[in-house]
Design a protein around this motif. Structure first.
Motif, PDB file in Angstrom:
ATOM      1  N   THR A  89       0.951  -1.370   0.151  1.00 47.76           N
ATOM      2  CA  THR A  89      -0.090  -0.051   0.006  1.00 47.76           C
ATOM      3  C   THR A  89       0.845   1.277   0.068  1.00 47.76           C
ATOM      4  O   THR A  89       2.033   1.228   0.309  1.00 47.76           O
ATOM      5  N   THR A  90       0.095   2.374  -0.490  1.00 47.47           N
ATOM      6  CA  THR A  90       0.962   3.526  -0.524  1.00 47.47           C
ATOM      7  C   THR A  90       0.841   4.486   0.762  1.00 47.47           C
ATOM      8  O   THR A  90       1.526   5.331   0.964  1.00 47.47           O
ATOM      9  N   GLU A 119       4.450  -0.847   3.453  1.00 50.42           N
ATOM     10  CA  GLU A 119       4.069   0.274   2.658  1.00 50.42           C
ATOM     11  C   GLU A 119       5.078   0.716   1.706  1.00 50.42           C
ATOM     12  O   GLU A 119       6.183   0.575   1.977  1.00 50.42           O
ATOM     13  N   VAL A 120       4.597   1.106   0.569  1.00 53.50           N
ATOM     14  CA  VAL A 120       5.543   1.365  -0.470  1.00 53.50           C
ATOM     15  C   VAL A 120       5.631   2.707  -0.948  1.00 53.50           C
ATOM     16  O   VAL A 120       4.462   3.503  -0.651  1.00 53.50           O
ATOM     17  N   VAL A 121       6.626   3.518  -1.499  1.00 54.48           N
ATOM     18  CA  VAL A 121       6.405   4.629  -2.215  1.00 54.48           C
ATOM     19  C   VAL A 121       5.410   4.978  -3.063  1.00 54.48           C
ATOM     20  O   VAL A 121       4.402   5.928  -3.063  1.00 54.48           O
ATOM     21  N   ARG A 122       5.275   4.040  -3.946  1.00 55.34           N
ATOM     22  CA  ARG A 122       4.337   4.241  -5.056  1.00 55.34           C
ATOM     23  C   ARG A 122       4.102   2.840  -5.847  1.00 55.34           C
ATOM     24  O   ARG A 122       4.733   2.098  -5.541  1.00 55.34           O
ATOM     25  N   LEU A 123       2.926   3.021  -6.411  1.00 53.35           N
ATOM     26  CA  LEU A 123       2.329   1.624  -6.997  1.00 53.35           C
ATOM     27  C   LEU A 123       2.021   2.200  -8.615  1.00 53.35           C
ATOM     28  O   LEU A 123       1.997   3.559  -8.729  1.00 53.35           O
ATOM     29  N   PHE A 124       1.672   1.536  -9.293  1.00 49.61           N
ATOM     30  CA  PHE A 124       1.226   1.707 -10.691  1.00 49.61           C
ATOM     31  C   PHE A 124       0.418   2.770 -10.856  1.00 49.61           C
ATOM     32  O   PHE A 124      -0.745   2.643 -10.328  1.00 49.61           O
ATOM     33  N   GLU A 125       0.427   3.844 -11.476  1.00 54.25           N
ATOM     34  CA  GLU A 125      -0.351   5.022 -11.956  1.00 54.25           C
ATOM     35  C   GLU A 125      -1.066   5.416 -10.591  1.00 54.25           C
ATOM     36  O   GLU A 125      -0.426   5.855  -9.788  1.00 54.25           O
ATOM     37  N   THR A 126      -2.476   5.471 -10.634  1.00 54.54           N
ATOM     38  CA  THR A 126      -3.120   6.157  -9.517  1.00 54.54           C
ATOM     39  C   THR A 126      -3.398   4.886  -8.263  1.00 54.54           C
ATOM     40  O   THR A 126      -4.315   5.354  -7.504  1.00 54.54           O
ATOM     41  N   LEU A 127      -2.906   4.001  -8.474  1.00 53.52           N
ATOM     42  CA  LEU A 127      -3.192   2.580  -7.486  1.00 53.52           C
ATOM     43  C   LEU A 127      -2.704   2.871  -6.117  1.00 53.52           C
ATOM     44  O   LEU A 127      -1.553   3.418  -5.837  1.00 53.52           O
TER      45      LEU A 127
END
Length: 137
Positions: A89-90, A119-127
């Motif tokens: 999750t972001t 927790e991650v910095v970013r996922l694909f596009e708007t996810l």
């Protein structure tokens, strides 16, 4: 001709503690006599046309669960036999209030899988949430 007897799959939960029970997962899961293993790519809130959702975290979680369930069942597996679930999750802060949705889904399928929540910095596009699973039969 001798025919090998098929043994039933056996799933053993390993929990040195009890606190994880409130969080709907196991510390480890051992599986024996497996006839198949399905490694499911991260499932997100992307619709049938491949468009990423811009909805809130709750809605994206529900859509990701639905997509994961669809892939698992279309592959001929059962969500009950998900033995490992990775959640990316972001924003843990935004996802945590909706964790009961995931717990209800886990309980519905009686999964009790091993779990990683990251927790991650970013996922694909708007996810904002992604679910990755390993399933056996």
């Amino acid at each position: 001709m001798l025919q090998k007897k098929l043994e039933k799959m056996v799933k053993r939960e390993i929990n040195p503690w009890t606190w994880q029970n409130e969080r709907s997962y196991n510390q480890a899961v051992e599986v024996k006599n497996v006839t198949g293993t399905l490694y499911v790519s991260g499932q997100t809130a992307i619709n049938d046309e491949g468009i990423s959702s811009t909805a809130d975290m709750k809605t994206q979680l529900e859509l990701a669960i639905g997509n994961l369930e669809r892939v698992v069942t279309e592959a001929g597996y059962d969500c009950t036999n998900i033995v490992r679930l990775n959640i990316y999750t972001t924003s843990t802060e935004d996802l945590w209030p909706h964790f009961n949705i995931l717990q209800s889904w886990v309980e519905k399928h009686k999964m009790k899988q091993a779990l990683t929540f990251l927790e991650v910095v970013r996922l694909f596009e708007t996810l904002t949430v992604e679910l990755e699973a390993t399933v056996v039969k």
